[in-house]
Motif scaffolding. Sequence first.
Motif, mmCIF file in Angstrom:
data_model
loop_
_atom_site.group_PDB
_atom_site.id
_atom_site.type_symbol
_atom_site.label_atom_id
_atom_site.label_comp_id
_atom_site.label_asym_id
_atom_site.label_seq_id
_atom_site.Cartn_x
_atom_site.Cartn_y
_atom_site.Cartn_z
ATOM 1 N N ASP A 104 0.801 -1.226 0.000
ATOM 2 C CA ASP A 104 0.000 0.000 0.000
ATOM 3 C C ASP A 104 0.833 1.274 0.000
ATOM 4 N N THR A 105 2.116 1.190 0.297
ATOM 5 C CA THR A 105 2.920 2.409 0.378
ATOM 6 C C THR A 105 3.034 3.107 -0.975
ATOM 7 N N VAL A 106 2.780 2.390 -2.058
ATOM 8 C CA VAL A 106 2.833 3.027 -3.377
ATOM 9 C C VAL A 106 1.746 4.089 -3.506
ATOM 10 N N ILE A 107 0.668 3.956 -2.708
ATOM 11 C CA ILE A 107 -0.417 4.940 -2.745
ATOM 12 C C ILE A 107 0.084 6.311 -2.304
ATOM 13 N N ASP A 108 1.165 6.331 -1.527
ATOM 14 C CA ASP A 108 1.728 7.613 -1.094
ATOM 15 C C ASP A 108 2.213 8.451 -2.271
ATOM 16 N N LEU A 109 2.436 7.808 -3.412
ATOM 17 C CA LEU A 109 2.905 8.530 -4.604
ATOM 18 C C LEU A 109 1.761 9.234 -5.330
ATOM 19 N N LEU A 110 0.517 8.898 -4.979
ATOM 20 C CA LEU A 110 -0.644 9.344 -5.741
ATOM 21 C C LEU A 110 -1.332 10.550 -5.129
ATOM 22 N N HIS A 111 -2.003 11.307 -5.990
ATOM 23 C CA HIS A 111 -2.965 12.323 -5.563
ATOM 24 C C HIS A 111 -4.337 11.729 -5.860
ATOM 25 N N ILE A 112 -5.078 11.371 -4.826
ATOM 26 C CA ILE A 112 -6.364 10.697 -5.004
ATOM 27 C C ILE A 112 -7.484 11.718 -5.082
ATOM 28 N N HIS A 113 -8.271 11.656 -6.161
ATOM 29 C CA HIS A 113 -9.329 12.637 -6.389
ATOM 30 C C HIS A 113 -10.734 12.071 -6.178
ATOM 31 N N LYS A 114 -10.867 10.750 -6.251
ATOM 32 C CA LYS A 114 -12.179 10.138 -6.067
ATOM 33 C C LYS A 114 -11.980 8.677 -5.692
ATOM 34 N N ILE A 143 4.895 1.290 -9.713
ATOM 35 C CA ILE A 143 3.652 0.513 -9.609
ATOM 36 C C ILE A 143 3.852 -0.899 -10.145
ATOM 37 N N SER A 144 4.761 -1.056 -11.116
ATOM 38 C CA SER A 144 5.027 -2.376 -11.688
ATOM 39 C C SER A 144 5.632 -3.325 -10.650
ATOM 40 N N LYS A 145 6.297 -2.779 -9.651
ATOM 41 C CA LYS A 145 6.926 -3.606 -8.622
ATOM 42 C C LYS A 145 5.902 -4.238 -7.683
ATOM 43 N N VAL A 146 4.732 -3.589 -7.540
ATOM 44 C CA VAL A 146 3.782 -4.023 -6.496
ATOM 45 C C VAL A 146 2.466 -4.571 -7.041
ATOM 46 N N TYR A 153 -5.763 -16.906 -8.440
ATOM 47 C CA TYR A 153 -6.995 -16.415 -9.042
ATOM 48 C C TYR A 153 -7.035 -16.657 -10.549
ATOM 49 N N GLY A 154 -5.981 -17.279 -11.073
ATOM 50 C CA GLY A 154 -5.957 -17.627 -12.477
ATOM 51 C C GLY A 154 -5.790 -16.450 -13.415
ATOM 52 N N ARG A 155 -5.196 -15.377 -12.901
ATOM 53 C CA ARG A 155 -5.013 -14.216 -13.768
ATOM 54 C C ARG A 155 -3.972 -13.275 -13.194
ATOM 55 N N ASN A 156 -3.514 -12.365 -14.039
ATOM 56 C CA ASN A 156 -2.613 -11.306 -13.619
ATOM 57 C C ASN A 156 -3.410 -10.013 -13.467
ATOM 58 N N TRP A 157 -3.105 -9.260 -12.447
ATOM 59 C CA TRP A 157 -3.687 -7.923 -12.315
ATOM 60 C C TRP A 157 -2.908 -6.953 -13.203
ATOM 61 N N PHE A 158 -3.563 -5.883 -13.607
ATOM 62 C CA PHE A 158 -2.858 -4.808 -14.308
ATOM 63 C C PHE A 158 -3.517 -3.486 -13.946
ATOM 64 N N VAL A 159 -2.805 -2.411 -14.171
ATOM 65 C CA VAL A 159 -3.368 -1.076 -13.986
ATOM 66 C C VAL A 159 -3.154 -0.316 -15.283
ATOM 67 N N ASP A 160 -4.179 0.434 -15.698
ATOM 68 C CA ASP A 160 -4.025 1.249 -16.912
ATOM 69 C C ASP A 160 -4.144 2.720 -16.544
ATOM 70 N N PHE A 161 -3.316 3.521 -17.178
ATOM 71 C CA PHE A 161 -3.340 4.964 -16.961
ATOM 72 C C PHE A 161 -2.707 5.636 -18.174
ATOM 73 N N LYS A 162 -2.797 6.934 -18.248
ATOM 74 C CA LYS A 162 -2.238 7.626 -19.402
ATOM 75 C C LYS A 162 -1.415 8.827 -18.962
ATOM 76 N N SER A 163 -0.547 9.228 -19.841
ATOM 77 C CA SER A 163 0.247 10.433 -19.658
ATOM 78 C C SER A 163 0.284 11.148 -20.996
ATOM 79 N N GLY A 164 -0.430 12.267 -21.067
ATOM 80 C CA GLY A 164 -0.524 12.971 -22.342
ATOM 81 C C GLY A 164 -1.186 12.092 -23.384
ATOM 82 N N ASN A 165 -0.454 11.783 -24.468
ATOM 83 C CA ASN A 165 -0.998 10.969 -25.554
ATOM 84 C C ASN A 165 -0.529 9.523 -25.474
#
Length: 207
Positions: A104-114, A143-146, A153-165
């Motif tokens: 959970d310490t990776v959340i410290d890197l984020l600005h949470i808006h909702k 984020i890739s480290k954590v 669960y028979g699957r990999n988790w992933f996170v999607d996000f964008k930066s500019g284009n």
Amino acid sequence: MNTKLSEKIIELRKANGMTQEELAAICNVSRQSISKWEADIALPETEKLLLLGEIFHVSMDVLLKDSLTLNETKEVHCCGTNAVQSKKQEVYEGVLIKESISDDTVIDLLHIHKVELWNTGGTPKYWTALFFTCDRKDFPEQISKVIISNSEYGRNWFVDFKSGNEKYIVFKNKILKYQIGNQVQKDIIRSECRKMGILDEQMHWPE
């Protein structure tokens, strides 16, 4: 020492001289709901979290990040429409499922808006969706480290996000990205995701 949301609600309520009944009346919920929040049995809905932030004059970061203690409270200025005003300073934006990370310490890197609580009916039953922006240039690597890679669960988790284009799809120790609007690059990334066990219906990420 980390402080849970439930403990912060208790501390903030008492610091403001409120009973559970008084806080319940302001939040338009039952006293039992407040009791469940404070016992860490239930999580407040998104609108109630925002309301708690307004009532106690603290940011969503302070309420949700275990590592931030209440002596670091500040006036709310990073939530709702105000988040758009500071977006020029941000690098990445997206949605992170809290249950998809092992640290959970990776959340410290984020600005949470909702924050949203999603009932998936799967395992785990509820997902905590954190809508974020992040100005750390090494965020994809961090984020890739954590991100959890869990064969149970028979699957990999992933996170999607964008930066500019650029659109990022990040797995455990694997960072994929493509230029938004470039269908050839996107198809290559989707093919890589399939190799990671991701279904096509899970690849309708926003751009």
